[in-house]
Design a protein around this motif. Structure first.
Motif, short mmCIF file in Angstrom:
data_model
loop_
_atom_site.label_atom_id
_atom_site.label_comp_id
_atom_site.label_asym_id
_atom_site.label_seq_id
_atom_site.Cartn_x
_atom_site.Cartn_y
_atom_site.Cartn_z
N GLU A 1 0.79 -1.29 0.06
CA GLU A 1 -0.11 -0.07 0.12
C GLU A 1 0.81 1.24 0.02
N HIS A 2 0.44 2.14 -1.03
CA HIS A 2 1.48 3.47 -0.96
C HIS A 2 0.36 4.57 -1.63
N TYR A 3 1.01 5.60 -1.58
CA TYR A 3 0.24 6.94 -2.20
C TYR A 3 0.97 7.50 -3.18
N HIS A 4 0.40 8.53 -3.79
CA HIS A 4 1.00 9.01 -5.28
C HIS A 4 1.09 10.48 -4.99
N ALA A 5 2.31 11.01 -5.54
CA ALA A 5 2.31 12.59 -5.62
C ALA A 5 2.37 12.90 -7.02
N VAL A 6 1.43 13.66 -7.81
CA VAL A 6 1.12 13.76 -9.06
C VAL A 6 1.53 15.21 -9.52
N CYS A 7 2.52 15.27 -10.54
CA CYS A 7 2.75 16.64 -11.15
C CYS A 7 1.47 17.14 -12.00
N GLU A 8 1.17 18.19 -11.53
CA GLU A 8 -0.13 18.81 -12.19
C GLU A 8 0.41 19.44 -13.48
N ASN A 9 1.55 19.51 -13.88
CA ASN A 9 2.11 20.18 -15.28
C ASN A 9 2.52 19.00 -16.30
N CYS A 10 3.15 17.98 -15.88
CA CYS A 10 3.62 16.96 -16.83
C CYS A 10 2.98 15.67 -16.67
N GLY A 11 2.44 15.47 -15.53
CA GLY A 11 1.77 14.23 -15.35
C GLY A 11 2.50 13.01 -14.41
N LYS A 12 3.71 13.46 -14.23
CA LYS A 12 4.62 12.45 -13.66
C LYS A 12 3.95 11.98 -12.28
N VAL A 13 4.10 10.76 -11.87
CA VAL A 13 3.62 10.24 -10.71
C VAL A 13 4.82 9.61 -9.92
N GLU A 14 4.74 9.86 -8.60
CA GLU A 14 5.87 9.48 -7.74
C GLU A 14 5.21 8.46 -6.72
N ASP A 15 5.71 7.59 -6.39
CA ASP A 15 5.09 6.68 -5.16
C ASP A 15 5.54 7.56 -3.83
N ILE A 16 4.69 7.23 -2.81
CA ILE A 16 4.89 7.70 -1.36
C ILE A 16 4.66 6.56 -0.49
N TYR A 17 5.58 6.39 0.31
CA TYR A 17 5.25 5.23 1.39
C TYR A 17 5.40 6.06 2.62
N TYR A 18 4.23 6.17 3.39
CA TYR A 18 4.25 6.93 4.60
C TYR A 18 3.75 6.16 5.37
N PRO A 19 4.26 5.91 6.78
CA PRO A 19 4.02 5.20 7.79
C PRO A 19 2.85 5.92 8.68
N GLY A 20 2.03 5.13 9.16
CA GLY A 20 1.16 6.00 10.08
C GLY A 20 -0.24 5.98 9.36
N LEU A 21 -0.35 5.90 8.09
CA LEU A 21 -1.64 5.96 7.40
C LEU A 21 -2.44 4.47 7.10
N GLU A 22 -1.58 3.57 7.67
CA GLU A 22 -2.29 2.35 7.73
C GLU A 22 -3.64 2.03 8.47
N ASP A 23 -3.93 2.72 9.29
CA ASP A 23 -4.94 2.76 10.18
C ASP A 23 -6.11 3.72 9.79
N VAL A 24 -5.92 4.26 8.56
CA VAL A 24 -6.85 5.36 8.19
C VAL A 24 -8.16 4.63 8.06
N GLU A 25 -8.27 3.48 7.32
CA GLU A 25 -9.38 3.16 6.92
C GLU A 25 -10.27 2.37 8.39
N SER A 26 -9.51 2.04 9.38
CA SER A 26 -10.20 1.67 10.55
C SER A 26 -10.78 2.78 11.44
N VAL A 27 -9.94 3.84 11.50
CA VAL A 27 -10.46 5.17 12.13
C VAL A 27 -11.51 5.83 11.25
N THR A 28 -11.46 5.66 10.09
CA THR A 28 -12.59 6.39 9.11
C THR A 28 -14.03 5.46 9.65
N ALA A 29 -13.84 4.16 9.53
CA ALA A 29 -15.07 3.36 9.77
C ALA A 29 -15.44 3.55 11.27
N ASP A 30 -14.71 3.74 12.32
CA ASP A 30 -14.75 4.05 13.57
C ASP A 30 -15.79 5.53 13.68
#
Length: 148
Positions: free
Chosen positions: A89-118
């Motif tokens: 699981e990872h996230y993306h940084a997207v360039c608004e000009n050229c469309g380049k996409v970079e992967d972002i691995y950010y620890p701490g967002l793993e529980d965003v789904e369970s927190v949102t559900a709660d």
């Protein structure tokens, strides 16, 4: 053959999915190139290697890979989807000009789904996070265009 390609091929075989040369090439390209390509980019990159392969073959294989969970289809508001070989699981940084996409691995967002559900009572099926801005190359171009 890289270990990731080999493992993926073994999973396809275990699911009784025939390994055609084109299917192998598309999967290998997705794994080895971390550029979030479009189907057309994959087709163009492999057309010399597989001259008889059609764009439809690329789309059909991407659809198969998406259905079995190997690949994630990403739509960023433009006309063409981009494809990401999804291992973690990872996230993306997207360039608004050229469309380049970079992967972002950010620890701490793993529980965003369970927190949102709660917090909401929603039954969460999935999520995605995109951050938009200008990549380093486009920032450099932007700096030059401001100098007059």
């Amino acid at each position: 053959m890289s270990e990731r390609v080999s493992q993926s091929i073994n999973k396809l075989k275990a699911n009784n999915i025939r390994i055609t040369p084109q299917r192998y090439g598309i999967l290998e390209y997705l794994i080895e190139h971390d550029s979030h390509p479009t189907a057309d980019e994959i087709y163009k990159a492999l057309s010399d290697r597989f001259p008889s392969m059609s764009v439809a073959t690329v789309y059909n294989n991407l659809r198969l890979f998406t259905e079995i969970g190997f690949v994630k289809e990403m739509r960023f508001g433009d006309a063409s989807s981009r494809f990401d070989f999804a291992t973690t699981e990872h996230y993306h940084a997207v360039c608004e000009n050229c469309g380049k996409v970079e992967d972002i691995y950010y620890p701490g967002l793993e529980d965003v789904e369970s927190v949102t559900a709660d917090l909401t009572g929603f039954k969460i099926t999935h999520h995605r996070l995109e951050i938009y801005g200008l990549c380093m190359d486009c920032q450099k171009l932007d700096q030059f265009s401001e100098v007059k």
